[in-house]
Design an enzyme around this catalytic site. Structure first.
Site, PDB file in Angstrom:
ATOM      1  N   GLU A  36      52.331   6.015 -33.790  1.00  0.00           N
ATOM      2  CA  GLU A  36      51.394   7.113 -33.538  1.00  0.00           C
ATOM      3  C   GLU A  36      50.383   7.234 -34.661  1.00  0.00           C
ATOM      4  O   GLU A  36      50.733   7.173 -35.834  1.00  0.00           O
ATOM      5  CB  GLU A  36      52.184   8.423 -33.417  1.00  0.00           C
ATOM      6  CG  GLU A  36      51.583   9.385 -32.430  1.00  0.00           C
ATOM      7  CD  GLU A  36      51.675   8.854 -31.006  1.00  0.00           C
ATOM      8  OE1 GLU A  36      50.634   8.417 -30.480  1.00  0.00           O
ATOM      9  OE2 GLU A  36      52.768   8.880 -30.424  1.00  0.00           O
ATOM     10  N   SER A 128      49.146  17.694 -21.508  1.00  0.00           N
ATOM     11  CA  SER A 128      50.454  17.142 -21.861  1.00  0.00           C
ATOM     12  C   SER A 128      50.384  16.080 -22.956  1.00  0.00           C
ATOM     13  O   SER A 128      51.393  15.708 -23.530  1.00  0.00           O
ATOM     14  CB  SER A 128      51.111  16.534 -20.616  1.00  0.00           C
ATOM     15  OG  SER A 128      50.321  15.472 -20.109  1.00  0.00           O
ATOM     16  N   GLU A 165      34.404   7.797 -25.055  1.00  0.00           N
ATOM     17  CA  GLU A 165      35.082   8.999 -25.562  1.00  0.00           C
ATOM     18  C   GLU A 165      34.650   9.299 -26.995  1.00  0.00           C
ATOM     19  O   GLU A 165      34.457  10.455 -27.366  1.00  0.00           O
ATOM     20  CB  GLU A 165      36.602   8.856 -25.482  1.00  0.00           C
ATOM     21  CG  GLU A 165      37.310  10.128 -25.878  1.00  0.00           C
ATOM     22  CD  GLU A 165      38.629  10.378 -25.155  1.00  0.00           C
ATOM     23  OE1 GLU A 165      39.334  11.295 -25.583  1.00  0.00           O
ATOM     24  OE2 GLU A 165      38.922   9.682 -24.166  1.00  0.00           O
ATOM     25  N   ASP A 177      45.119   4.384 -25.980  1.00  0.00           N
ATOM     26  CA  ASP A 177      45.274   5.053 -24.685  1.00  0.00           C
ATOM     27  C   ASP A 177      44.585   4.274 -23.570  1.00  0.00           C
ATOM     28  O   ASP A 177      45.162   4.029 -22.504  1.00  0.00           O
ATOM     29  CB  ASP A 177      44.711   6.471 -24.753  1.00  0.00           C
ATOM     30  CG  ASP A 177      45.492   7.360 -25.698  1.00  0.00           C
ATOM     31  OD1 ASP A 177      46.563   6.926 -26.170  1.00  0.00           O
ATOM     32  OD2 ASP A 177      45.026   8.478 -25.973  1.00  0.00           O
TER      33      ASP A 177
END
Length: 391
Positions: A36, A128, A165, A177
C-alpha cells in the site's frame, strides 16, 4: 441494487431512445492484498481484480454531443455535454471521470470526433476504497477504444486512466488501481513492479481460507488532500536520500540500506513515510514468496505488519479501521487483516479460514457498531478478470 445487462439495455433505450444496439462493457474494482502506497514510490504492489465493478453501455452519435446517465446518481439525471467541453467542472460531478479519459485520449493523439450516449452502473460500494474511480476510468477507455477503433493496449488504457485522474481530476494516485482493473485475471493477483510495469500473475491459492472485505462505512473528508500530502512527503524523503545514495525511487532500497541512510532524511515525518515505503515494498516481495510456497501463515503475518506500518509510519489509517483490524486479529481463524486502499476510512482486507468466516463476522459486527455507531458491511469476495466486453 443488482441489475442484469438486459435491464441495462432496456434502461438505455428509455433514456436515449431507439437506435443501434448499444455495446456493453465491464471493468472491475480491485482490492490490494499487500503493498500500500508503494505504487507511486517505485515499489511492488499485489492487487487483484474483483467480480464487482462498473458496467457501461455506449452508442456513438452522429454529432459531438455527449450524454451521460448513472444509475448510481439518478438524482443527478441526464448530464449533457460535448466533446468541445472537456474541462474539469465541479458541476459535472461524476462525469468528470469519463470526460477526463476522453481529454487524455485527445492529448495522446486519439481524436474522438463523434459524441456518444453512455449509461453507467456500478456495484462497488460507495466510499469503500475498492477503486470505483479507476474502474470507471478503465471502463471508459475500453469503451472508447472499441467504439472508435483505436489501437491501444490494456496497459496503455491503465496509464491513460491514471493520467486523467492525476491531471484532470486532481488526485495524484499511482498506477495500481487502473492496472488491476485493466489487467486482472481470475483467481490470480498481479505482482506488479510499479517502477517499470513488469508484472507476473501469481495464483492466489487459499485452499482453506477466503478473502473477506470489511467496509468500515466511514470515509474521512481529508482523503484527497492527505493522500497528496503523503506523496509529497515521500518525494521529499527521496530527494534527501538521493544526496547520499544513488537511487531513482524509494522502492530500490532494502530495509538494511534504509537503516544505513535514513538520517539523511530531514524531519521525522518524512523519515517515517520513507520507512513505510521501503519496508512495505519488501513485505510485498516476501508475501508473494510466501504465497508461492503455500505459506499462508507468513502471508497473513505480513498483512498484519502492513496495517501497523500504515497506522504508525504512513498514518493513513483511522480509528475505525484500526478497531476493525484489532477485532479481526483477535479471531483465531483470521490469518491476517489490514486497511486497504488510499486510507482514512474505507475497507479492511482479511484472510479468514473457511470454517471461521461466520465467527469472524460476528466477532467484528456488534463491537464495531457499539464503539463507532457505524454498521460495517462484509463481502466474501472472489477474484475476477480485468476489463472486458460483455455479450
Amino acid at each position: 441494487m443488482a441489475v442484469t445487462t438486459t435491464e441495462l439495455r432496456k434502461k438505455f433505450t428509455e433514456l436515449f431512445g431507439a437506435g443501434a444496439e448499444p455495446k456493453a462493457y465491464f471493468a472491475p474494482g480491485r482490492v490490494n492484498l499487500i503493498g500500500e502506497h508503494t505504487d507511486y514510490n517505485g515499489g511492488h504492489v499485489f492487487p487483484c481484480a474483483l467480480t464487482i465493478g462498473t458496467y457501461g453501455l455506449i452508442r456513438p452519435r452522429a454529432d459531438r454531443r455527449l450524454r451521460f446517465y448513472s444509475l448510481n446518481f439518478e438524482d443527478t439525471g441526464l448530464v449533457e455535454s460535448s466533446l468541445d467541453e472537456l474541462t474539469p467542472d465541479e458541476k459535472a460531478g461524476w462525469t468528470n471521470y469519463p470526460k477526463g479519459v476522453m481529454w487524455t485520449f485527445g492529448l495522446r493523439g486519439y481524436r474522438i470526433t463523434k459524441g456518444a450516449d453512455i449509461l453507467i452502473y456500478g456495484d462497488i460500494p460507495a466510499g469503500s476504497g475498492l477503486s470505483s474511480s479507476a474502474s470507471l476510468e478503465v471502463l471508459t477507455g475500453l469503451m472508447l477504444r472499441e467504439t472508435y477503433g483505436f489501437d491501444i493496449s490494456m496497459v496503455d488504457l491503465a496509464l491513460i486512466g491514471q493520467y486523467s485522474e492525476n491531471h484532470f481530476n486532481g488526485m495524484n494516485c499511482g498506477i495500481m488501481d487502473q492496472f488491476a482493473s485493466a489487467m486482472g485475471k481470475k483467481d490470480c493477483a498481479i505482482f506488479l513492479d510499479t517502477s517499470d510495469l513488469t508484472y507476473e500473475y501469481a495464483p492466489v491459492k487459499l485452499p482453506d481460507a477466503r478473502i473477506v472485505i470489511t467496509n468500515s462505512k466511514v470515509k474521512h473528508s481529508l482523503v484527497s488532500s492527505a493522500y497528496n500530502d503523503r506523496r509529497r512527503e515521500s518525494e521529499t524523503a527521496l530527494k534527501d536520500l538521493q544526496t547520499v545514495v544513488d537511487i531513482r525511487t524509494l522502492g530500490e532500497l532494502t530495509e538494511e540500506q534504509f537503516e544505513q541512510y535514513k538520517d539523511a532524511v530531514r524531519g521525522p515525518v518524512c523519515r517515517r513515510r520513507a520507512k513505510h515505503a521501503v519496508y512495505e515494498n519488501q513485505r510485498t516481495i516476501h508475501a508473494v514468496e510466501a504465497l508461492k510456497k503455500n505459506d499462508i501463515v507468513t502471508f497473513g503475518k505480513l498483512i498484519n505488519a502492513s496495517h501497523v506500518s500504515l497506522r504508525d509510519d504512513y498514518e493513513t489509517s483511522c480509528p475505525e479501521n484500526d478497531l476493525l483490524a484489532e477485532l479481526a486479529w483477535s479471531v483465531p481463524g483470521c490469518l491476517g487483516s489490514r486497511i486497504t486502499g488510499g486510507g482514512f476510512g474505507g475497507c479492511n482486507v482479511s484472510i479468514v479460514k473457511n470454517d471461521a468466516v461466520e465467527q469472524f463476522i460476528e466477532a467484528l459486527d456488534k463491537p464495531y457498531t457499539e464503539k463507532t455507531g457505524h454498521r460495517a458491511e462484509f463481502y466474501v469476495v472472489d477474484i475476477g478478470d480485468g476489463a472486458h466486453a460483455l455479450d
